[in-house]
Design an enzyme around this catalytic site. Structure first.
Site, PDB file in Angstrom:
ATOM      1  N   GLU A 163       0.812  -1.215   0.000  1.00 33.04           N
ATOM      2  CA  GLU A 163       0.000   0.000   0.000  1.00 33.04           C
ATOM      3  C   GLU A 163       0.850   1.272   0.000  1.00 33.04           C
ATOM      4  OE1 GLU A 163      -4.087  -1.526   2.090  1.00 33.04           O
ATOM      5  OE2 GLU A 163      -2.532  -0.764   3.420  1.00 33.04           O
ATOM      6  N   ASP A 195      -8.325  -9.343   4.332  1.00 33.13           N
ATOM      7  CA  ASP A 195      -8.105  -8.150   5.152  1.00 33.13           C
ATOM      8  C   ASP A 195      -9.183  -8.004   6.224  1.00 33.13           C
ATOM      9  OD1 ASP A 195      -7.206  -5.750   6.155  1.00 33.13           O
ATOM     10  OD2 ASP A 195      -7.918  -4.533   4.490  1.00 33.13           O
ATOM     11  N   GLU A 231     -13.066  -2.293  11.840  1.00 34.76           N
ATOM     12  CA  GLU A 231     -12.985  -1.623  10.544  1.00 34.76           C
ATOM     13  C   GLU A 231     -14.065  -2.099   9.587  1.00 34.76           C
ATOM     14  OE1 GLU A 231      -9.877  -1.225   6.762  1.00 34.76           O
ATOM     15  OE2 GLU A 231      -9.211  -2.137   8.636  1.00 34.76           O
TER      16      GLU A 231
END
Length: 659
Positions: free
Chosen positions: A251, A324, A352
């Site tokens: 990322e 993820d 998240e």
């Protein structure tokens, strides 16, 4: 009933017990253990003993009764501190198993390293944080120390957490500057008596950013010298510094691959710098790059060839699933594949992908699913991405505290059941709901609510193996239709759900991306066959026809509809359960949770309507008549665009509009 703001967490202990407690000597750590027991223990006199014991690890302990005295023994001061908190936990949960006899209780932690990862930035924002700002006030440090630093260390010690990474894995090089190391030292000094060691996330290109080196190549002599000097500087300031956490070549973060080197070469260079001080490197395996390869396969493809090439003070940190932190994933195939490399599991305590701090989602059942697939003994350590901030109740939602608590308890002992941990947390957090433990009593019903909550979230968000169909950026709410010009395919929901006229799901079978081949042979065969693949992973591993017959006898489309509807109904039942407990809960926390549950129901309806109306465009099949009708229009839901900083309740406005 007195109002409470949740700031005491599960440590709502009596403060006037005046217990008789003796210790072999005074020290900062032993003094804490003595003070905690003196103020809160309501039983027989307690004696603390430091002694070697072949059956005890350094942080393990033994509790026994003799001559009307409770004896806590351990090889180390930290072990005695954990023993003190465990004794108080037994008292608070009415679960003290010992009498004045030779019976004894022995506890050893499953892992030597039980660590929280804070994704806190230097400006006090928190990546994936939903409970206020970062606890660490860098501007005021090192001279001003918040009372919350000590309270934070105490809470972690009470559940056996012994390490904390202070900063985001997307690390600023500034954290390693001389100025900030003094700030880190101030925190380390507060944490040390509680057995909490400090670690830092580091930016691999720090030599270039801080001292203008021309490269960060891990085989470059100047770079090697820079890191050795930096390690020497850190340990001079913080002698018990734990080590580095590194996110590299993922990322946009810099890493050894930028210089033609491997992850092992990068990790080993840092490990060599830390080795003289017994420091460790935690090297994250969360890597994926734009390619034609299935994203679920990439970590395995990149790290499996490096097995056995890492130094012995490197631990490869692997997320529990291959994508993820999704609400449900199969375990990452790296576990079990890297037999010559120490591995640690990385869980996400912060929610998240599970409704942030707005949704009640008790995560111990999800983590127990992981331990049901991955033998705890195969791991060397465990990490959890923290859900902590400056909110008065620390986690933004009273029940989110249970996930912090559950992470610590499972890190200490993975054999504990999700039910046992929920029972402990409820009794310590709401000590007034103890009229009994029968199906009709509030404590029983609240525990059931907690245990059912993760499955409910999976049902109304992404049942049957669907994954990563969240809104862009902040990951709050559904957006299976999301399309961003120029975005990488693996950042978009359609990459994962692949809905079309024929069916839905990602084909990872041997006829598709063949991700199944990364698992052990017997499991690979099970996942590869659409008839034997567990239905909770069906759409993870297969692109399934809408007419496929499920175990329930329904076709896939109908089953998908019923699962979404079931999730909504489950959360409505949570509301009833919580409302029935009102007279046992203080008003402040009762109304806070009640408000969150109202929002969760609205969000569950939002998820159900958005996903079913969107996927219906592909299936062309009717929603079963006995399911609650959609209350939104798809065209209205597709207009919802939440600002990243504000995702309180988009559905409230929509519901009002569509009444």
């Amino acid at each position: 009933m007195a109002a409470e703001d949740g700031s005491h967490l599960w440590l709502r202990l009596p403060a006037d017990a005046r217990a008789q407690v003796s210790a072999p000597y005074q020290s900062p750590t032993l003094n804490i253990a003595v003070e905690e027991l003196q103020e809160a223990w309501q039983g027989a006199p307690v004696r603390l003993v430091i002694q070697k014991d072949k059956q005890l690890q350094p942080e393990g302990f033994r509790i026994r009764c003799k001559d009307n005295t409770v004896i806590l023994s351990a090889p180390t001061e930290r072990g005695l501190l954990y023993a003190a908190y465990h004794l108080l936990r037994l008292q608070q949960t009415a679960n003290f198993p010992l009498s004045d006899s030779n019976t004894q209780l022995t506890e050893n932690p499953a892992y030597n390293l039980r660590i929280l990862n804070h994704w806190d930035n230097m400006d006090r924002t928190i990546e994936r944080g939903y409970a206020g700002q970062s606890l660490w006030n860098w501007e005021e440090l090192p001279n001003t120390l918040s009372d919350r630093y000590k309270a934070y260390a105490r809470a972690n010690a009470s559940i056996g957490i012994n390490g904390t990474v202070l900063n985001n894995v997307n690390a600023s090089p500034k954290i390693l500057s001389a100025e900030y190391l003094q700030k880190v030292k101030a925190l380390a000094d507060v944490f040390r008596p509680y057995g909490l060691r400090v670690y830092l996330s580091v930016n691999f290109a720090s030599p270039m950013a801080l001292d203008s080196l021309s490269t960060a190549d891990p085989l470059n002599k100047e770079v090697i010298r820079w890191w050795k000097n930096k390690a020497k500087e850190i340990y001079r300031i913080i002698p018990d510094f734990g080590g580095f956490l590194v996110k590299a070549n993922s990322e946009g973060q810099p890493g050894p691959c930028d210089f033609g080197r491997t992850h092992a070469e990068g990790a080993n260079m840092l490990a060599d710098a830390l080795k003289p001080y017994k420091g460790i490197v935690m090297w994250r395996a969360f890597v994926y790059s734009p390619s034609d390869a299935d994203r679920a396969k990439q970590a395995y493809l990149e790290f499996k060839p490096l097995d056995g090439q890492f130094r012995d003070n490197v631990i490869v940190q692997v997320k529990n699933g291959p994508i993820d932190f999704q609400p449900r994933e199969p375990y990452s195939p790296l576990f079990g594949a890297m037999r010559h490399t120490p591995l640690m599991a990385e869980f996400q305590v912060t929610q998240e992908y599970l409704g942030h701090s707005n949704h009640l989602a008790y995560l111990a059942p999800m983590w127990k699913e992981f331990f049901g697939s991955v033998a705890p003994a195969s791991l060397k350590a465990i990490a959890g991405v923290a859900n902590i901030g400056t909110d008065a109740n620390w986690c933004g939602h009273t029940f989110a505290q249970a996930n912090w608590y559950a992470f610590g308890r499972l890190a200490w002992q993975p054999a504990l059941s999700a039910e046992e941990i929920a029972d402990e947390w409820l009794k310590q957090t709401f000590d007034s709901i103890l009229p009994g433990s029968q199906p009709s009593t509030p404590d029983f019903q609240l525990k059931k609510m907690m245990l059912d909550s993760h499955e409910a979230v999976v049902n109304y968000m992404m049942p049957l193996g669907l994954h990563h169909i969240f809104a862009w950026g902040h990951h709050y709410g559904p957006e299976p239709w999301c399309s961003i010009p120029g975005a990488r395919p693996d950042w978009l929901p359609s990459y994962y759900h692949k809905a079309d006229k024929r069916g839905i799901g990602f084909d990872r079978s041997s006829k598709g991306s063949n991700a199944v081949a990364q698992y052990p042979e017997a499991l690979a065969r099970q996942y590869d066959n659409i008839e034997t693949c567990p239905e909770e992973y069906l759409l993870w591993f297969h692109h399934v026809p809408w007419t496929h017959r499920m175990k329930s006898g329904r076709n896939l489309w109908d089953e998908l509809c019923y699962r979404y509807d079931q999730g909504v109904r489950q959360v409505r039942d949570f509301q009833k359960t919580w409302d029935a407990a009102e007279k046992y809960i203080d008003a402040e926390r009762f109304h806070e949770v009640q408000s969150h549950l109202k929002l969760q129901v609205r969000d569950a309806v939002w998820w159900k309507d958005a996903c079913l109306l969107y996927f219906q465009k592909f299936s062309g099949m009717p929603i079963p008549f006995d399911i609650e009708r959609p209350v939104h229009e798809l065209k209205d839901l597709q207009k919802v665009h939440l600002p990243i900083s504000n995702f309180e309740c988009p559905t409230k406005e929509l519901l009002n509009k569509n009444r």
